[in-house]
Scaffold this motif. Structure first.
Motif, PDB file in Angstrom:
ATOM      1  N   VAL A 115       0.846  -1.190   0.000  1.00 12.88           N
ATOM      2  CA  VAL A 115       0.000   0.000   0.000  1.00 12.88           C
ATOM      3  C   VAL A 115       0.884   1.243   0.000  1.00 12.88           C
ATOM      4  CG1 VAL A 115      -1.733   1.282   1.297  1.00 12.88           C
ATOM      5  CG2 VAL A 115      -1.842  -1.200   1.203  1.00 12.88           C
ATOM      6  N   ASP A 116       0.554   2.185  -0.863  1.00 13.94           N
ATOM      7  CA  ASP A 116       1.296   3.449  -0.925  1.00 13.94           C
ATOM      8  C   ASP A 116       0.695   4.397   0.114  1.00 13.94           C
ATOM      9  OD1 ASP A 116       2.748   5.687  -1.561  1.00 13.94           O
ATOM     10  OD2 ASP A 116       1.997   5.859  -3.623  1.00 13.94           O
ATOM     11  N   ILE A 117       1.193   4.268   1.346  1.00 15.20           N
ATOM     12  CA  ILE A 117       0.661   5.039   2.470  1.00 15.20           C
ATOM     13  C   ILE A 117       0.823   6.539   2.213  1.00 15.20           C
ATOM     14  CG2 ILE A 117       0.944   5.539   4.933  1.00 15.20           C
ATOM     15  CD1 ILE A 117      -0.299   2.834   4.447  1.00 15.20           C
ATOM     16  N   GLU A 118       1.951   6.931   1.632  1.00 20.14           N
ATOM     17  CA  GLU A 118       2.182   8.364   1.381  1.00 20.14           C
ATOM     18  C   GLU A 118       1.120   8.938   0.448  1.00 20.14           C
ATOM     19  OE1 GLU A 118       6.197   9.042   0.120  1.00 20.14           O
ATOM     20  OE2 GLU A 118       7.033   8.075   1.900  1.00 20.14           O
ATOM     21  N   ALA A 119       0.726   8.185  -0.564  1.00 16.41           N
ATOM     22  CA  ALA A 119      -0.299   8.667  -1.495  1.00 16.41           C
ATOM     23  C   ALA A 119      -1.648   8.771  -0.797  1.00 16.41           C
ATOM     24  CB  ALA A 119      -0.398   7.739  -2.703  1.00 16.41           C
ATOM     25  N   VAL A 120      -1.954   7.812   0.054  1.00 16.37           N
ATOM     26  CA  VAL A 120      -3.221   7.842   0.786  1.00 16.37           C
ATOM     27  C   VAL A 120      -3.258   9.043   1.717  1.00 16.37           C
ATOM     28  CG1 VAL A 120      -4.636   6.616   2.485  1.00 16.37           C
ATOM     29  CG2 VAL A 120      -3.565   5.353   0.617  1.00 16.37           C
ATOM     30  N   VAL A 121      -2.163   9.259   2.444  1.00 19.73           N
ATOM     31  CA  VAL A 121      -2.097  10.398   3.369  1.00 19.73           C
ATOM     32  C   VAL A 121      -2.158  11.708   2.587  1.00 19.73           C
ATOM     33  CG1 VAL A 121      -0.612  11.594   5.030  1.00 19.73           C
ATOM     34  CG2 VAL A 121      -0.902   9.117   5.174  1.00 19.73           C
ATOM     35  N   ALA A 122      -1.448  11.796   1.470  1.00 15.58           N
ATOM     36  CA  ALA A 122      -1.454  13.024   0.661  1.00 15.58           C
ATOM     37  C   ALA A 122      -2.866  13.328   0.167  1.00 15.58           C
ATOM     38  CB  ALA A 122      -0.496  12.881  -0.518  1.00 15.58           C
ATOM     39  N   GLU A 123      -3.586  12.317  -0.242  1.00 18.72           N
ATOM     40  CA  GLU A 123      -4.973  12.500  -0.711  1.00 18.72           C
ATOM     41  C   GLU A 123      -5.849  13.034   0.422  1.00 18.72           C
ATOM     42  OE1 GLU A 123      -8.043  12.179  -3.589  1.00 18.72           O
ATOM     43  OE2 GLU A 123      -6.007  11.480  -3.917  1.00 18.72           O
ATOM     44  N   TYR A 154     -15.434  10.188  -0.262  1.00 21.14           N
ATOM     45  CA  TYR A 154     -14.634   9.811  -1.425  1.00 21.14           C
ATOM     46  C   TYR A 154     -13.183   9.555  -1.024  1.00 21.14           C
ATOM     47  CZ  TYR A 154     -12.270  10.137  -5.928  1.00 21.14           C
ATOM     48  OH  TYR A 154     -11.494   9.880  -7.023  1.00 21.14           O
ATOM     49  N   ALA A 155     -12.626  10.441  -0.193  1.00 20.31           N
ATOM     50  CA  ALA A 155     -11.236  10.269   0.237  1.00 20.31           C
ATOM     51  C   ALA A 155     -11.071   9.001   1.065  1.00 20.31           C
ATOM     52  CB  ALA A 155     -10.780  11.485   1.042  1.00 20.31           C
ATOM     53  N   VAL A 156     -12.014   8.759   1.966  1.00 20.49           N
ATOM     54  CA  VAL A 156     -11.949   7.537   2.777  1.00 20.49           C
ATOM     55  C   VAL A 156     -12.120   6.314   1.876  1.00 20.49           C
ATOM     56  CG1 VAL A 156     -13.149   6.220   4.566  1.00 20.49           C
ATOM     57  CG2 VAL A 156     -12.679   8.643   4.914  1.00 20.49           C
ATOM     58  N   GLY A 157     -13.010   6.404   0.915  1.00 26.83           N
ATOM     59  CA  GLY A 157     -13.208   5.290  -0.017  1.00 26.83           C
ATOM     60  C   GLY A 157     -11.959   4.983  -0.817  1.00 26.83           C
ATOM     61  N   MET A 158     -11.268   6.046  -1.270  1.00 29.46           N
ATOM     62  CA  MET A 158     -10.018   5.827  -2.008  1.00 29.46           C
ATOM     63  C   MET A 158      -8.975   5.174  -1.105  1.00 29.46           C
ATOM     64  SD  MET A 158      -9.568   8.999  -4.628  1.00 29.46           S
ATOM     65  CE  MET A 158      -8.028   8.278  -5.137  1.00 29.46           C
ATOM     66  N   ALA A 159      -8.900   5.620   0.141  1.00 28.00           N
ATOM     67  CA  ALA A 159      -7.945   5.020   1.078  1.00 28.00           C
ATOM     68  C   ALA A 159      -8.286   3.554   1.311  1.00 28.00           C
ATOM     69  CB  ALA A 159      -7.944   5.791   2.398  1.00 28.00           C
TER      70      ALA A 159
END
Length: 177
Positions: A115-123, A154-159
């Motif tokens: 999982v790309d945690i940095e991308a999830v956090v950035a989003e 939406y952000a939570v769904g993407m995460a």
């Protein structure tokens, strides 16, 4: 009568329970369940044979056949109850044995490694900054609240999708877990 039937059922299952109790090594919950299933299957085969004999007896009327099968079922019903209790008692043991073999921390660590945690956090941060920049957090306008609620969903769904993708790779790589 019921006591006699219960005693008969207990005596029928006694050899299997004695064999389990006399075993020198502790049996797994799955082995206990398998032994109980074999004993139960044997009893139910016996029931089927006896019920079939009653059904084929031409000297009995339909009402007499029905009464005889009901009486026969009363004799075997304690076996069903005993087997049901054994299954209920064994399930937690089987689950515990299965979970004891799984290294949960390793499974989670491997899934999260993809999982790309940095991308999830950035989003999530980008959505949060957008909410703060537009002042929606201070607005009482129901339309603003609904819009930013949808953005947060939406952000939570993407995460969650990102996490599911990481776990999905793990499940596909090892179908037994």
């Amino acid at each position: 009568m019921i006591r006699a039937l219960s005693l008969a059922a207990a005596l029928a299952l006694l050899p299997a329970s004695m064999a389990m109790a006399q075993s020198s090594e502790p049996e797994s919950a799955e082995a206990v369940l398998e032994a109980a299933a074999e004993a139960f299957e044997s009893r139910m085969d016996e029931f089927a044979d006896r019920a079939e004999a009653i059904a084929e007896d031409d000297s009995l009327t339909e009402d007499q056949k029905e009464a005889a099968v009901m009486a026969l079922w009363a004799e075997y019903q304690p076996d069903v109850m005993t087997f049901t209790q054994t299954v209920s008692g064994s399930v937690s043991g089987i689950v515990a044995e299965a979970l004891a073999e799984v290294d949960i921390e390793a499974v989670v660590a491997e899934a999260l490694a993809d999982v790309d945690i940095e991308a999830v956090v950035a989003e999530a941060v980008a959505v949060g900054q957008g909410v703060m920049t537009n002042g929606a957090w201070a607005s009482n306008d129901p339309e603003h609240q609904a819009t930013y609620g949808l953005m947060a969903d939406y952000a939570v769904g993407m995460a969650m999708d990102e996490l599911d993708a990481g776990f999905g790779d793990e499940v596909e790589a090892d179908p037994e877990h």
